[in-house]
Scaffold this motif. Structure first.
Motif, PDB file in Angstrom:
ATOM      1  N   ARG A 198       0.829  -1.214   0.000  1.00  0.00           N
ATOM      2  CA  ARG A 198       0.000   0.000   0.000  1.00  0.00           C
ATOM      3  C   ARG A 198       0.862   1.262   0.000  1.00  0.00           C
ATOM      4  O   ARG A 198       0.391   2.329  -0.335  1.00  0.00           O
ATOM      5  CB  ARG A 198      -0.898   0.004   1.230  1.00  0.00           C
ATOM      6  N   ALA A 199       2.128   1.084   0.398  1.00  0.00           N
ATOM      7  CA  ALA A 199       3.003   2.245   0.484  1.00  0.00           C
ATOM      8  C   ALA A 199       3.873   2.414  -0.754  1.00  0.00           C
ATOM      9  O   ALA A 199       3.975   3.501  -1.311  1.00  0.00           O
ATOM     10  CB  ALA A 199       3.892   2.124   1.728  1.00  0.00           C
ATOM     11  N   ASN A 200       4.518   1.300  -1.197  1.00  0.00           N
ATOM     12  CA  ASN A 200       5.437   1.398  -2.323  1.00  0.00           C
ATOM     13  C   ASN A 200       5.680   0.000  -2.888  1.00  0.00           C
ATOM     14  O   ASN A 200       5.957  -0.938  -2.136  1.00  0.00           O
ATOM     15  CB  ASN A 200       6.752   2.035  -1.875  1.00  0.00           C
ATOM     16  N   THR A 201       5.601  -0.140  -4.200  1.00  0.00           N
ATOM     17  CA  THR A 201       5.759  -1.448  -4.830  1.00  0.00           C
ATOM     18  C   THR A 201       7.135  -2.038  -4.578  1.00  0.00           C
ATOM     19  O   THR A 201       7.273  -3.223  -4.271  1.00  0.00           O
ATOM     20  CB  THR A 201       5.529  -1.337  -6.349  1.00  0.00           C
ATOM     21  N   GLY A 202       8.169  -1.204  -4.710  1.00  0.00           N
ATOM     22  CA  GLY A 202       9.529  -1.690  -4.504  1.00  0.00           C
ATOM     23  C   GLY A 202       9.744  -2.237  -3.103  1.00  0.00           C
ATOM     24  O   GLY A 202      10.389  -3.278  -2.913  1.00  0.00           O
ATOM     25  N   LEU A 203       9.186  -1.539  -2.109  1.00  0.00           N
ATOM     26  CA  LEU A 203       9.305  -2.014  -0.734  1.00  0.00           C
ATOM     27  C   LEU A 203       8.626  -3.361  -0.555  1.00  0.00           C
ATOM     28  O   LEU A 203       9.157  -4.267   0.085  1.00  0.00           O
ATOM     29  CB  LEU A 203       8.686  -0.999   0.229  1.00  0.00           C
ATOM     30  N   ALA A 204       7.426  -3.491  -1.131  1.00  0.00           N
ATOM     31  CA  ALA A 204       6.671  -4.728  -0.982  1.00  0.00           C
ATOM     32  C   ALA A 204       7.378  -5.904  -1.636  1.00  0.00           C
ATOM     33  O   ALA A 204       7.252  -7.047  -1.190  1.00  0.00           O
ATOM     34  CB  ALA A 204       5.279  -4.552  -1.585  1.00  0.00           C
ATOM     35  N   LEU A 205       8.136  -5.641  -2.701  1.00  0.00           N
ATOM     36  CA  LEU A 205       8.882  -6.701  -3.371  1.00  0.00           C
ATOM     37  C   LEU A 205      10.181  -7.038  -2.657  1.00  0.00           C
ATOM     38  O   LEU A 205      10.531  -8.218  -2.500  1.00  0.00           O
ATOM     39  CB  LEU A 205       9.193  -6.284  -4.817  1.00  0.00           C
ATOM     40  N   LEU A 206      10.896  -6.020  -2.210  1.00  0.00           N
ATOM     41  CA  LEU A 206      12.262  -6.222  -1.740  1.00  0.00           C
ATOM     42  C   LEU A 206      12.383  -6.505  -0.244  1.00  0.00           C
ATOM     43  O   LEU A 206      13.231  -7.307   0.168  1.00  0.00           O
ATOM     44  CB  LEU A 206      13.116  -5.000  -2.089  1.00  0.00           C
ATOM     45  N   LEU A 207      11.552  -5.847   0.584  1.00  0.00           N
ATOM     46  CA  LEU A 207      11.720  -6.005   2.031  1.00  0.00           C
ATOM     47  C   LEU A 207      11.526  -7.438   2.508  1.00  0.00           C
ATOM     48  O   LEU A 207      12.362  -7.954   3.265  1.00  0.00           O
ATOM     49  CB  LEU A 207      10.763  -5.065   2.778  1.00  0.00           C
ATOM     50  N   PRO A 208      10.457  -8.145   2.100  1.00  0.00           N
ATOM     51  CA  PRO A 208      10.321  -9.539   2.558  1.00  0.00           C
ATOM     52  C   PRO A 208      11.485 -10.417   2.104  1.00  0.00           C
ATOM     53  O   PRO A 208      11.954 -11.273   2.858  1.00  0.00           O
ATOM     54  CB  PRO A 208       9.006  -9.990   1.924  1.00  0.00           C
ATOM     55  N   ALA A 209      11.951 -10.191   0.865  1.00  0.00           N
ATOM     56  CA  ALA A 209      13.074 -10.974   0.354  1.00  0.00           C
ATOM     57  C   ALA A 209      14.353 -10.655   1.117  1.00  0.00           C
ATOM     58  O   ALA A 209      15.156 -11.551   1.424  1.00  0.00           O
ATOM     59  CB  ALA A 209      13.266 -10.690  -1.137  1.00  0.00           C
ATOM     60  N   LEU A 210      14.545  -9.381   1.454  1.00  0.00           N
ATOM     61  CA  LEU A 210      15.721  -8.969   2.219  1.00  0.00           C
ATOM     62  C   LEU A 210      15.717  -9.577   3.616  1.00  0.00           C
ATOM     63  O   LEU A 210      16.745 -10.078   4.100  1.00  0.00           O
ATOM     64  CB  LEU A 210      15.760  -7.438   2.308  1.00  0.00           C
ATOM     65  N   ILE A 211      14.562  -9.561   4.258  1.00  0.00           N
ATOM     66  CA  ILE A 211      14.451 -10.120   5.606  1.00  0.00           C
ATOM     67  C   ILE A 211      14.660 -11.632   5.586  1.00  0.00           C
ATOM     68  O   ILE A 211      15.365 -12.187   6.428  1.00  0.00           O
ATOM     69  CB  ILE A 211      13.086  -9.751   6.209  1.00  0.00           C
ATOM     70  N   ALA A 212      14.062 -12.319   4.609  1.00  0.00           N
ATOM     71  CA  ALA A 212      14.246 -13.764   4.490  1.00  0.00           C
ATOM     72  C   ALA A 212      15.711 -14.102   4.235  1.00  0.00           C
ATOM     73  O   ALA A 212      16.237 -15.087   4.772  1.00  0.00           O
ATOM     74  CB  ALA A 212      13.376 -14.310   3.365  1.00  0.00           C
ATOM     75  N   MET A 213      16.381 -13.298   3.436  1.00  0.00           N
ATOM     76  CA  MET A 213      17.792 -13.514   3.151  1.00  0.00           C
ATOM     77  C   MET A 213      18.623 -13.385   4.425  1.00  0.00           C
ATOM     78  O   MET A 213      19.523 -14.192   4.689  1.00  0.00           O
ATOM     79  CB  MET A 213      18.275 -12.513   2.101  1.00  0.00           C
ATOM     80  N   GLY A 214      18.310 -12.385   5.255  1.00  0.00           N
ATOM     81  CA  GLY A 214      19.028 -12.213   6.516  1.00  0.00           C
ATOM     82  C   GLY A 214      18.783 -13.351   7.476  1.00  0.00           C
ATOM     83  O   GLY A 214      19.698 -13.800   8.186  1.00  0.00           O
ATOM     84  N   PHE A 215      17.551 -13.877   7.490  1.00  0.00           N
ATOM     85  CA  PHE A 215      17.223 -14.985   8.382  1.00  0.00           C
ATOM     86  C   PHE A 215      17.912 -16.290   7.965  1.00  0.00           C
ATOM     87  O   PHE A 215      18.097 -17.184   8.784  1.00  0.00           O
ATOM     88  CB  PHE A 215      15.708 -15.224   8.415  1.00  0.00           C
ATOM     89  N   SER A 216      18.251 -16.430   6.685  1.00  0.00           N
ATOM     90  CA  SER A 216      18.807 -17.692   6.199  1.00  0.00           C
ATOM     91  C   SER A 216      20.134 -18.032   6.874  1.00  0.00           C
ATOM     92  O   SER A 216      20.434 -19.205   7.106  1.00  0.00           O
ATOM     93  CB  SER A 216      18.990 -17.644   4.682  1.00  0.00           C
ATOM     94  N   GLY A 217      20.927 -16.998   7.183  1.00  0.00           N
ATOM     95  CA  GLY A 217      22.198 -17.228   7.857  1.00  0.00           C
ATOM     96  C   GLY A 217      23.194 -18.044   7.064  1.00  0.00           C
ATOM     97  O   GLY A 217      24.098 -18.667   7.623  1.00  0.00           O
ATOM     98  N   SER A 218      23.053 -18.076   5.749  1.00  0.00           N
ATOM     99  CA  SER A 218      23.911 -18.909   4.893  1.00  0.00           C
ATOM    100  C   SER A 218      24.243 -18.168   3.617  1.00  0.00           C
ATOM    101  O   SER A 218      23.345 -17.700   2.905  1.00  0.00           O
ATOM    102  CB  SER A 218      23.213 -20.228   4.569  1.00  0.00           C
ATOM    103  N   LEU A 219      25.526 -18.074   3.290  1.00  0.00           N
ATOM    104  CA  LEU A 219      25.937 -17.433   2.045  1.00  0.00           C
ATOM    105  C   LEU A 219      25.437 -18.202   0.836  1.00  0.00           C
ATOM    106  O   LEU A 219      25.158 -17.618  -0.211  1.00  0.00           O
ATOM    107  CB  LEU A 219      27.469 -17.331   1.991  1.00  0.00           C
ATOM    108  N   ILE A 220      25.326 -19.512   0.977  1.00  0.00           N
ATOM    109  CA  ILE A 220      24.861 -20.340  -0.136  1.00  0.00           C
ATOM    110  C   ILE A 220      23.375 -20.121  -0.392  1.00  0.00           C
ATOM    111  O   ILE A 220      22.931 -20.086  -1.540  1.00  0.00           O
ATOM    112  CB  ILE A 220      25.141 -21.832   0.146  1.00  0.00           C
ATOM    113  N   LYS A 221      22.590 -19.949   0.660  1.00  0.00           N
ATOM    114  CA  LYS A 221      21.143 -19.819   0.511  1.00  0.00           C
ATOM    115  C   LYS A 221      20.706 -18.397   0.175  1.00  0.00           C
ATOM    116  O   LYS A 221      19.647 -18.197  -0.431  1.00  0.00           O
ATOM    117  CB  LYS A 221      20.440 -20.268   1.788  1.00  0.00           C
ATOM    118  N   MET A 222      21.476 -17.406   0.583  1.00  0.00           N
ATOM    119  CA  MET A 222      21.037 -16.015   0.468  1.00  0.00           C
ATOM    120  C   MET A 222      20.578 -15.609  -0.939  1.00  0.00           C
ATOM    121  O   MET A 222      19.494 -15.029  -1.096  1.00  0.00           O
ATOM    122  CB  MET A 222      22.125 -15.077   0.961  1.00  0.00           C
TER     123      MET A 222
END
Length: 325
Positions: free
Chosen positions: A173-197
């Motif tokens: 509702r705020a910004n398309t780019g945020l809606a696309l990138l923020l969940p992916a960025l957070i999931a990448m940080g949670f992965s804790g793996s360079l291979i999975k990121m």
């Protein structure tokens, strides 16, 4: 000369500050809860009697990790305008999103995973050893199947409820780019793996796009579930198909491109926004500049970045060739 700002500009600046800090405070809490959950699962497992308790340990561990992800964000949703109940309201959508969305998600994930795995293995030349979490291999196929299905369902469900149902829903509702990138960025940080990121990030963007096209967490859950199951199977039996991996990667990349093109040609690239409910919704629309400013001035975002770096550097990488004093 200091620029004077209006009351509306100051209020909007405060809104940005609160918006991003609230989100990333939740992610930081999840980081801490993940460590506590793993420690608790290991403690319970250590006190159990011998037997097929590895299956219980794996399932119990994933249950705790799923809960540690969902609970903070449910609290977060209560303080925003997200209805948790609406996440589970079935949406009648074309089966093409289920089919080609899943193919695109899986197709882009496997080649990226293999590519990154080969690149990260190069760190061995510098003496570094990576510590990826690998699923426990059981003695029977039946136990492996149960483990694969249960753990994949828990992981996909918890991630899609939070990343798409709550975060993408809130920020689209705020910004398309945020809606696309923020969940992916957070999931990448949670992965804790360079291979999975890399594959977690790219497939996360695809899943967020699917959610914004369908407004259905069921579509993204189906795609994430198949992705997680196939990745799990590869972790267990990857060595047996190592000869065919290059061909599988080429096929996966081709399938991802073809599936994405079919969806775009059929439904268009532009995502769907919900109709404004009142005047406040118009006020919440953010430009790219405002979005970047709000994100990078959020102290909780930088704590999240530090937490991701800390996890990788101190828990994922080690260098046995370095001898201390």
């Amino acid at each position: 000369m200091k620029k004077n700002i209006t009351f509306e500009e100051e209020k909007r600046k405060e809104f940005l500050y609160v918006l991003f800090n609230a989100l990333f405070v939740c992610t930081c809490i999840v980081f801490v809860l993940n460590f506590l959950s793993e420690a608790l699962a290991d403690t319970v497992y250590a006190k159990m009697s011998p037997g097929n308790n590895e299956l219980f340990h794996n399932i119990f561990r994933e249950l705790l990790l799923s809960a540690s992800l969902i609970v903070p964000f449910i609290i977060y949703s209560k303080r925003s305008d997200i209805s948790v109940k609406n996440i589970f309201v079935p949406k009648a959508k074309s089966p093409l999103f289920y089919i080609f969305g899943t193919l695109a998600t899986v197709g882009v994930s496997f080649p990226l995973f293999i590519l990154t795995k080969n690149l990260v293995s190069g760190l061995g030349k510098f003496g570094y050893v990576t510590h990826d979490y690998t699923p426990y291999v059981f003695d029977t196929v039946a136990l492996n199947v149960v483990s694969i299905i249960v753990l994949s369902v828990l992981s996909a469900a918890s991630n899609e409820i939070v990343l798409r149902g709550m975060i993408t829903e809130r920020f689209r509702r705020a910004n398309t780019g945020l809606a696309l990138l923020l969940p992916a960025l957070i999931a990448m940080g949670f992965s804790g793996s360079l291979i999975k990121m890399p594959y977690v990030f790219v497939s996360g963007v695809v899943l967020s796009w699917l959610y914004m096209k369908t407004a259905s967490v069921y579509v993204t859950f189906a795609a994430a579930l198949i992705r997680d199951i196939l990745m799990y199977v590869y972790f267990l039996y990857g060595e047996q198909i190592s000869t065919y991996v290059p061909y599988v990667c080429l096929v996966g990349a081709a399938v991802a491109v073809i599936s994405g093109v079919i969806l775009v040609l059929r439904y268009g690239l532009k995502t769907v926004y919900p109709a404004p409910r009142d005047d406040d919704d118009e006020y919440l629309r953010l430009s790219a500049k405002e979005s970047a400013s709000g994100l990078f001035t959020s102290f909780a975002f930088w704590i999240f970045v530090f937490g991701s770096f800390f996890t990788i550097w101190f828990f994922y990488l080690s260098n046995p060739t370095i001898v201390g004093p």
